[in-house]
Write a protein that holds these residues in place. Sequence first.
Motif, mmCIF file in Angstrom:
data_model
loop_
_atom_site.group_PDB
_atom_site.id
_atom_site.type_symbol
_atom_site.label_atom_id
_atom_site.label_comp_id
_atom_site.label_asym_id
_atom_site.label_seq_id
_atom_site.Cartn_x
_atom_site.Cartn_y
_atom_site.Cartn_z
ATOM 1 N N GLY A 123 19.876 57.218 6.731
ATOM 2 C CA GLY A 123 19.452 57.829 5.611
ATOM 3 C C GLY A 123 19.918 57.309 4.188
ATOM 4 O O GLY A 123 19.380 57.826 3.216
ATOM 5 N N ASN A 124 21.151 56.619 4.141
ATOM 6 C CA ASN A 124 21.842 56.258 3.062
ATOM 7 C C ASN A 124 21.736 54.788 2.748
ATOM 8 O O ASN A 124 22.698 54.343 1.959
ATOM 9 C CB ASN A 124 23.219 56.834 3.209
ATOM 10 N N ASP A 125 20.966 54.142 3.276
ATOM 11 C CA ASP A 125 20.999 52.744 3.460
ATOM 12 C C ASP A 125 19.773 51.990 3.190
ATOM 13 O O ASP A 125 19.174 51.712 4.514
ATOM 14 C CB ASP A 125 21.926 52.139 4.546
ATOM 15 N N PHE A 126 19.096 51.686 2.121
ATOM 16 C CA PHE A 126 17.999 50.948 1.849
ATOM 17 C C PHE A 126 17.894 49.606 2.514
ATOM 18 O O PHE A 126 16.846 49.120 2.891
ATOM 19 C CB PHE A 126 17.576 50.909 0.496
ATOM 20 N N GLY A 177 -0.777 57.726 -3.987
ATOM 21 C CA GLY A 177 -0.069 57.803 -5.126
ATOM 22 C C GLY A 177 0.564 58.980 -5.531
ATOM 23 O O GLY A 177 1.558 59.232 -6.576
ATOM 24 N N TYR A 178 0.516 60.027 -4.612
ATOM 25 C CA TYR A 178 1.419 61.146 -4.723
ATOM 26 C C TYR A 178 2.780 61.186 -3.959
ATOM 27 O O TYR A 178 2.829 60.492 -3.178
ATOM 28 C CB TYR A 178 0.826 62.572 -4.085
ATOM 29 N N SER A 179 3.787 61.451 -5.114
ATOM 30 C CA SER A 179 5.234 61.305 -4.477
ATOM 31 C C SER A 179 6.259 61.997 -4.826
ATOM 32 O O SER A 179 5.815 62.580 -6.029
ATOM 33 C CB SER A 179 5.947 59.789 -4.818
ATOM 34 N N THR A 180 7.127 62.643 -4.225
ATOM 35 C CA THR A 180 8.201 63.584 -4.419
ATOM 36 C C THR A 180 9.392 62.759 -4.695
ATOM 37 O O THR A 180 10.342 63.485 -4.696
ATOM 38 C CB THR A 180 8.139 64.621 -3.445
ATOM 39 N N ALA A 181 9.285 61.561 -4.519
ATOM 40 C CA ALA A 181 10.732 60.772 -4.755
ATOM 41 C C ALA A 181 11.087 60.755 -6.052
ATOM 42 O O ALA A 181 10.376 60.794 -7.215
ATOM 43 C CB ALA A 181 10.248 59.276 -4.481
ATOM 44 N N PRO A 182 12.393 61.151 -6.158
ATOM 45 C CA PRO A 182 13.273 61.128 -7.473
ATOM 46 C C PRO A 182 13.165 59.845 -8.184
ATOM 47 O O PRO A 182 12.846 58.813 -7.818
ATOM 48 C CB PRO A 182 14.523 61.678 -7.206
ATOM 49 N N ASP A 183 13.441 59.926 -9.644
ATOM 50 C CA ASP A 183 13.270 58.901 -10.530
ATOM 51 C C ASP A 183 14.247 57.689 -10.202
ATOM 52 O O ASP A 183 13.890 56.437 -10.344
ATOM 53 C CB ASP A 183 13.565 59.226 -12.097
ATOM 54 N N ASN A 184 15.421 58.004 -9.749
ATOM 55 C CA ASN A 184 16.311 56.982 -9.305
ATOM 56 C C ASN A 184 15.743 56.226 -8.358
ATOM 57 O O ASN A 184 16.021 55.067 -8.095
ATOM 58 C CB ASN A 184 17.691 57.604 -8.867
ATOM 59 N N ILE A 185 14.758 56.647 -7.264
ATOM 60 C CA ILE A 185 14.482 55.993 -5.920
ATOM 61 C C ILE A 185 13.178 55.212 -6.833
ATOM 62 O O ILE A 185 12.880 54.159 -6.085
ATOM 63 C CB ILE A 185 13.707 57.004 -5.037
ATOM 64 N N ARG A 186 12.262 55.735 -7.496
ATOM 65 C CA ARG A 186 11.339 55.019 -8.196
ATOM 66 C C ARG A 186 11.639 53.772 -9.158
ATOM 67 O O ARG A 186 11.157 52.745 -9.112
ATOM 68 C CB ARG A 186 10.392 55.990 -9.019
ATOM 69 N N ASN A 224 10.294 56.311 4.276
ATOM 70 C CA ASN A 224 10.209 57.875 4.096
ATOM 71 C C ASN A 224 11.344 58.380 4.587
ATOM 72 O O ASN A 224 11.740 59.286 4.019
ATOM 73 C CB ASN A 224 8.830 57.943 4.603
ATOM 74 N N MET A 225 11.930 58.160 5.615
ATOM 75 C CA MET A 225 13.017 58.658 6.085
ATOM 76 C C MET A 225 14.355 58.463 5.380
ATOM 77 O O MET A 225 15.051 59.452 5.250
ATOM 78 C CB MET A 225 13.541 58.326 7.560
ATOM 79 N N VAL A 226 14.422 57.330 4.772
ATOM 80 C CA VAL A 226 15.506 57.053 3.985
ATOM 81 C C VAL A 226 15.420 57.833 2.611
ATOM 82 O O VAL A 226 16.547 58.540 2.274
ATOM 83 C CB VAL A 226 15.737 55.659 3.790
ATOM 84 N N ILE A 227 14.305 57.822 1.935
ATOM 85 C CA ILE A 227 14.132 58.531 0.802
ATOM 86 C C ILE A 227 14.181 60.028 0.644
ATOM 87 O O ILE A 227 14.701 60.819 0.009
ATOM 88 C CB ILE A 227 12.729 57.994 -0.072
ATOM 89 N N HIS A 228 13.401 60.509 1.728
ATOM 90 C CA HIS A 228 13.209 62.182 1.729
ATOM 91 C C HIS A 228 14.101 62.616 2.692
ATOM 92 O O HIS A 228 13.980 64.021 2.463
ATOM 93 C CB HIS A 228 11.698 62.159 2.025
#
Length: 141
Positions: free
Chosen positions: A13-16, A93-102, A53-57
């Motif tokens: 979860g911490n490694d893109f 287009g709907y996302s709950t990802a934070p700005d740093n991820i975007r 999705n698992m990494v981001i959320h």
Amino acid sequence: MNEGIKLHYGVDGNDFASAGEASSDTKRILKKLGVSKEVIRKVSIAMYEGEINMVIHAGGGVADVDITPERIDIILSDKGPGIADVELAMQEGYSTAPDNIRNIGFGAGIGLPNMKKYSDSMEIVTEVGAGTTIYMSVFIV
């Protein structure tokens, strides 16, 4: 391929950088088995979107793949926050990802819609505060 092949992967979860390793390994195995390019493409895209999705959320999770002569079943499970509104989350287009991820190019809100688009069947089982499990299948025949 007479019997099924079962694959199991942890998704960090911490490694893109390592996100996508499960889908890449599955792709390699499917190629060796002689599965069609179209089926491999569908599996690779659906799995990759789930891994991201698992990494981001969700802080990571696990990916299980069951390969049979008829189909490829993919189960993605996490212990993340769950999905509060699945119908809304399925809207492109709907996302709950934070700005740093975007800001690094992820979180565009196409993950779940792409998972549905590139699988032949998909079911989402989720509980807020407990996690999400997504079941996908891609048919070979």
